[in-house]
Design a protein around this motif. Structure first.
Motif, PDB file in Angstrom:
ATOM      1  N   ASN A 156       8.655  36.223  65.322  1.00  0.00           N
ATOM      2  CA  ASN A 156       7.619  37.212  65.047  1.00  0.00           C
ATOM      3  C   ASN A 156       7.210  37.245  63.584  1.00  0.00           C
TER       4      ASN A 156
ATOM      5  N   THR B 214       2.825  43.667  63.302  1.00  0.00           N
ATOM      6  CA  THR B 214       3.690  42.562  63.733  1.00  0.00           C
ATOM      7  C   THR B 214       3.019  41.783  64.841  1.00  0.00           C
TER       8      THR B 214
ATOM      9  N   GLN C 123       1.760  34.023  72.992  1.00  0.00           N
ATOM     10  CA  GLN C 123       1.384  35.112  72.085  1.00  0.00           C
ATOM     11  C   GLN C 123       0.702  36.157  72.972  1.00  0.00           C
TER      12      GLN C 123
ATOM     13  N   ASP D 297       3.558  38.970  67.684  1.00  0.00           N
ATOM     14  CA  ASP D 297       4.677  38.465  68.469  1.00  0.00           C
ATOM     15  C   ASP D 297       4.469  37.006  68.874  1.00  0.00           C
TER      16      ASP D 297
ATOM     17  N   SER E 251      12.257  34.161  70.014  1.00  0.00           N
ATOM     18  CA  SER E 251      11.097  34.786  69.396  1.00  0.00           C
ATOM     19  C   SER E 251      10.995  34.437  67.912  1.00  0.00           C
TER      20      SER E 251
END
Lengths: 113, 115
Positions: free
Chosen positions: B76, B20, B6, B22, B74
């Protein structure tokens, strides 16, 4: 209500003393876990147990010990061999399938002076 | 080996902004599970979502949505119209089907939403 209870919430101990953190769950979960949380470090696994009378070391088990004599209970002992015991300790449980979400207790903040 | 990254340590937004968080992961397992947890100031981790590796469908739950992309490894997390109560530390975590049974956590992203 079903859940995980950790006690005490705050704990102070003198350096060189062993201390035991309590974790009890009434969710009928097979698996239980202990994590340590330090600022900026995320959560690191100390020990976990998938079944009664069995447990496995996690990534940072040195200086800690556990027991799993009952399904509901998974106490963690922080021994004097743990070099930096001051931290936030979180206990969790899951249904034991390995992919189920874990439920966490409210944590115990241990301070060693 | 498994790893969750992160990259955002702290994020600060004003209420009603979208944000957002990640999460990038690494695993050699072909079957794995991804999670997001929220840690409010009280300290207890609250489960938000679990996603299987074979299900790339995005998910929306109220103001929360998750974007899972295996091609970029990913997972997210987006909060729409953020609120002060969203202020917390958010953790992304991973379990690989052949790598044990405990969650591997990222280091967390601290989100502060100001009025």
């Amino acid at each position: 209500d079903g859940g995980i209870t950790q006690s005490p919430k705050y704990l102070f101990r003198k350096e060189g003393q062993n201390v035991t953190l309590s974790c009890e769950q009434n969710l009928n979960h097979d698996a239980m876990y202990w994590y340590r949380q330090d600022p900026g470090q995320g959560l690191r696994l100390i020990y976990y147990s998938q079944i009664v009378n069995d447990f496995q070391k996690g990534d940072i088990a040195e200086g800690y010990s556990v027991s799993r004599e009952k399904k509901e209970s998974f106490p963690l002992t922080v021994t004097s061999a743990q070099k930096n015991p001051t931290a936030f300790y979180l206990c969790a449980s899951s249904s034991g399938t390995g992919i189920a979400e874990a439920f966490f207790g409210q944590g115990t903040r241990l301070t060693v002076v | 080996a498994q790893k969750v990254t992160q990259a955002q340590t702290e994020i600060s937004v004003v209420e009603k902004e979208d944000v957002t968080l990640d999460c990038v992961y690494e695993t050699r397992d072909t079957t794995y599970y991804l999670f997001w947890y929220k840690q409010p100031p009280s300290g207890e981790l609250v489960f938000l979502i679990r996603r299987n590796s074979f299900d790339e469908q995005n998910e929306i739950s109220g103001r929360y949505s998750w974007n899972f992309q295996k091609s970029t490894s990913s997972f997210n997390f987006t909060i729409t119209a953020s609120q002060v109560v969203d202020s917390a530390v958010y953790f992304c975590a991973l379990i690989g089907s052949n790598s044990g049974y405990a969650l591997n956590f990222g280091k967390g992203t601290s989100l502060l939403v100001t009025p």
